[in-house]
Design a protein around this motif. Structure first.
Motif, PDB file in Angstrom:
ATOM      1  N   ALA A 135       0.831  -1.210   0.000  1.00 57.73           N
ATOM      2  CA  ALA A 135       0.000   0.000   0.000  1.00 57.73           C
ATOM      3  C   ALA A 135       0.863   1.257   0.000  1.00 57.73           C
ATOM      4  CB  ALA A 135      -0.927  -0.010   1.214  1.00 57.73           C
ATOM      5  N   TRP A 136       2.035   1.180   0.608  1.00 57.52           N
ATOM      6  CA  TRP A 136       2.981   2.297   0.595  1.00 57.52           C
ATOM      7  C   TRP A 136       3.773   2.328  -0.715  1.00 57.52           C
ATOM      8  CZ3 TRP A 136       3.516   6.265   3.969  1.00 57.52           C
ATOM      9  CH2 TRP A 136       2.929   6.130   5.229  1.00 57.52           C
ATOM     10  N   ALA A 137       4.083   1.148  -1.247  1.00 52.04           N
ATOM     11  CA  ALA A 137       5.010   1.058  -2.382  1.00 52.04           C
ATOM     12  C   ALA A 137       4.395   1.467  -3.708  1.00 52.04           C
ATOM     13  CB  ALA A 137       5.556  -0.365  -2.490  1.00 52.04           C
ATOM     14  N   SER A 138       3.082   1.308  -3.868  1.00 52.38           N
ATOM     15  CA  SER A 138       2.458   1.531  -5.169  1.00 52.38           C
ATOM     16  C   SER A 138       1.750   2.881  -5.247  1.00 52.38           C
ATOM     17  CB  SER A 138       1.436   0.433  -5.466  1.00 52.38           C
ATOM     18  OG  SER A 138       0.732   0.705  -6.656  1.00 52.38           O
ATOM     19  N   PRO A 139       2.246   3.798  -6.089  1.00 49.94           N
ATOM     20  CA  PRO A 139       1.528   5.054  -6.343  1.00 49.94           C
ATOM     21  C   PRO A 139       0.409   4.777  -7.359  1.00 49.94           C
ATOM     22  CG  PRO A 139       3.551   5.030  -7.606  1.00 49.94           C
ATOM     23  CD  PRO A 139       3.516   3.732  -6.822  1.00 49.94           C
ATOM     24  N   GLN A 140      -0.634   4.151  -6.923  1.00 54.66           N
ATOM     25  CA  GLN A 140      -1.649   3.571  -7.804  1.00 54.66           C
ATOM     26  C   GLN A 140      -2.166   4.557  -8.843  1.00 54.66           C
ATOM     27  OE1 GLN A 140      -5.966   1.849  -6.927  1.00 54.66           O
ATOM     28  NE2 GLN A 140      -4.396   0.583  -5.998  1.00 54.66           N
ATOM     29  N   GLN A 162      -0.615   6.012 -11.176  1.00 55.14           N
ATOM     30  CA  GLN A 162       0.391   6.933 -11.700  1.00 55.14           C
ATOM     31  C   GLN A 162       1.333   6.209 -12.656  1.00 55.14           C
ATOM     32  OE1 GLN A 162       2.446   9.249  -8.716  1.00 55.14           O
ATOM     33  NE2 GLN A 162       0.643   9.337  -7.387  1.00 55.14           N
ATOM     34  N   VAL A 163       1.876   6.944 -13.617  1.00 57.54           N
ATOM     35  CA  VAL A 163       2.843   6.375 -14.557  1.00 57.54           C
ATOM     36  C   VAL A 163       4.165   6.146 -13.832  1.00 57.54           C
ATOM     37  CG1 VAL A 163       4.161   6.771 -16.671  1.00 57.54           C
ATOM     38  CG2 VAL A 163       1.763   7.495 -16.534  1.00 57.54           C
ATOM     39  N   ILE A 164       4.745   4.960 -13.996  1.00 62.19           N
ATOM     40  CA  ILE A 164       6.070   4.659 -13.436  1.00 62.19           C
ATOM     41  C   ILE A 164       6.954   4.146 -14.569  1.00 62.19           C
ATOM     42  CG2 ILE A 164       5.255   4.214 -11.094  1.00 62.19           C
ATOM     43  CD1 ILE A 164       5.324   1.235 -11.694  1.00 62.19           C
ATOM     44  N   SER A 165       8.261   4.301 -14.402  1.00 64.32           N
ATOM     45  CA  SER A 165       9.198   3.974 -15.479  1.00 64.32           C
ATOM     46  C   SER A 165       9.343   2.479 -15.698  1.00 64.32           C
ATOM     47  CB  SER A 165      10.567   4.600 -15.199  1.00 64.32           C
ATOM     48  OG  SER A 165      11.066   4.138 -13.944  1.00 64.32           O
ATOM     49  N   SER A 166       9.238   1.699 -14.617  1.00 63.71           N
ATOM     50  CA  SER A 166       9.372   0.246 -14.730  1.00 63.71           C
ATOM     51  C   SER A 166       8.929  -0.399 -13.419  1.00 63.71           C
ATOM     52  CB  SER A 166      10.825  -0.148 -15.019  1.00 63.71           C
ATOM     53  OG  SER A 166      11.643   0.068 -13.871  1.00 63.71           O
ATOM     54  N   ARG A 167       8.860  -1.731 -13.431  1.00 63.34           N
ATOM     55  CA  ARG A 167       8.516  -2.457 -12.213  1.00 63.34           C
ATOM     56  C   ARG A 167       9.565  -2.246 -11.126  1.00 63.34           C
ATOM     57  NH1 ARG A 167       5.216  -6.374 -10.416  1.00 63.34           N
ATOM     58  NH2 ARG A 167       6.028  -7.789  -8.821  1.00 63.34           N
ATOM     59  N   ASP A 168      10.772  -1.891 -11.526  1.00 62.87           N
ATOM     60  CA  ASP A 168      11.834  -1.662 -10.549  1.00 62.87           C
ATOM     61  C   ASP A 168      11.442  -0.596  -9.527  1.00 62.87           C
ATOM     62  OD1 ASP A 168      13.335  -3.545 -11.836  1.00 62.87           O
ATOM     63  OD2 ASP A 168      14.556  -2.106 -12.967  1.00 62.87           O
ATOM     64  N   VAL A 169      10.598   0.356  -9.948  1.00 62.65           N
ATOM     65  CA  VAL A 169      10.148   1.399  -9.035  1.00 62.65           C
ATOM     66  C   VAL A 169       9.380   0.780  -7.871  1.00 62.65           C
ATOM     67  CG1 VAL A 169       8.647   3.418  -8.783  1.00 62.65           C
ATOM     68  CG2 VAL A 169      10.063   3.152 -10.834  1.00 62.65           C
ATOM     69  N   LEU A 170       8.483  -0.169  -8.180  1.00 60.71           N
ATOM     70  CA  LEU A 170       7.708  -0.822  -7.129  1.00 60.71           C
ATOM     71  C   LEU A 170       8.599  -1.636  -6.199  1.00 60.71           C
ATOM     72  CD1 LEU A 170       4.660  -2.122  -9.218  1.00 60.71           C
ATOM     73  CD2 LEU A 170       4.827   0.000  -7.897  1.00 60.71           C
ATOM     74  N   ALA A 220      11.794  -1.218  -5.608  1.00 61.92           N
ATOM     75  CA  ALA A 220      12.620  -0.309  -4.800  1.00 61.92           C
ATOM     76  C   ALA A 220      11.799   0.327  -3.688  1.00 61.92           C
ATOM     77  CB  ALA A 220      13.246   0.755  -5.697  1.00 61.92           C
ATOM     78  N   ASN A 221      10.554   0.722  -4.011  1.00 58.06           N
ATOM     79  CA  ASN A 221       9.692   1.312  -2.989  1.00 58.06           C
ATOM     80  C   ASN A 221       9.370   0.309  -1.887  1.00 58.06           C
ATOM     81  OD1 ASN A 221       9.601   3.763  -4.264  1.00 58.06           O
ATOM     82  ND2 ASN A 221       7.558   3.485  -5.136  1.00 58.06           N
ATOM     83  N   ALA A 222       9.102  -0.939  -2.274  1.00 55.62           N
ATOM     84  CA  ALA A 222       8.796  -1.970  -1.284  1.00 55.62           C
ATOM     85  C   ALA A 222       9.986  -2.195  -0.356  1.00 55.62           C
ATOM     86  CB  ALA A 222       8.399  -3.270  -1.973  1.00 55.62           C
ATOM     87  N   ALA A 223      11.184  -2.213  -0.928  1.00 50.35           N
ATOM     88  CA  ALA A 223      12.384  -2.393  -0.102  1.00 50.35           C
ATOM     89  C   ALA A 223      12.575  -1.192   0.831  1.00 50.35           C
ATOM     90  CB  ALA A 223      13.603  -2.571  -1.002  1.00 50.35           C
TER      91      ALA A 223
END
Length: 216
Positions: free
Chosen positions: A135-140, A142-150, A152-155
């Motif tokens: 719930a914190w990791a996903s800017p639901q 919104q456009v993101i550059s790649s799955r790596d963003v998710l 990295a946010n989760a970590a």
């Protein structure tokens, strides 16, 4: 190549008569949902949520129902998502359940409100840890550059909150308060059963529902 125009199915599993239906839509929904769960249909708790933006363009998505009672139908999501933004501008929505194996559809319409902070906190804290971090990791929406963003946010948030992530301020529950229900049961020869329950405009201590049969 098979033509999709020729795909047809004869619906013959059940019927829905006025005499056999429940007096209130909530009881009828409760009966059908429990039957869907008992029949082990895939994702019996999945529902489509339809909202309308300020430019009058509708959009739909599938979410999971998390509760229902006389107050309405509840689900949880990101308030900053597209559906959250559309509900902020137009607080009316429509829901639909489709239990294919039972040849049944339920449609629900009404006003949507956020649930209380306490309800959102209680449900959030009941979720698995990975879902709470998600719930914190996903800017639901919104456009993101790649799955790596998710990832990295989760970590990042996993390291920040460890085993006790708080509920994000942008995440919580909605409750749709129905004023219109429709129950559709597939029947042979396309002569389907379709019952509508409409909330009476007459004010009373207990909600009064007008039950009518609609042509399919």
């Amino acid at each position: 190549m098979t033509s999709i125009a020729n795909l047809r199915k004869s619906y013959e599993r059940a019927e829905l008569s006025e005499d056999a239906s429940q007096a209130t839509p909530l009881l009828q929904f409760d009966q059908w949902l429990k039957e869907a769960i008992a029949s082990e249909v895939p994702e019996p708790n999945a529902m489509t949520v339809a909202t309308v933006a300020s430019n009058l363009r509708p959009s739909t998505r599938v979410v999971l129902i998390k509760g229902y009672d006389e107050r309405g139908i509840t689900w949880f999501t990101n308030y900053d998502s597209r559906k959250g933004q559309e509900l902020a501008g137009n607080p009316y929505a429509a829901l639909q359940f489709h239990w294919v194996e039972l040849e049944r559809v339920v449609r629900i319409e009404g006003l949507v409100e956020k649930v209380s902070e306490q309800e959102s906190d209680e449900y959030f804290n009941s979720r698995p840890l990975d879902s709470r971090i998600g719930a914190w990791a996903s800017p639901q929406s919104q456009v993101i550059s790649s799955r790596d963003v998710l990832v990295a946010n989760a970590a990042k948030y996993g390291a920040q909150f460890l085993l006790r992530p708080p509920r994000p301020p942008h995440w919580g529950g909605y409750r749709l308060k129905p004023d219109n229900w429709q129950f559709w049961q597939g029947r042979k020869s396309r002569l389907h059963d379709r019952l509508r329950y409409t909330l009476s405009p007459v004010e009373s201590d207990e909600p009064e529902w007008i039950r009518e049969r609609l042509a399919p």
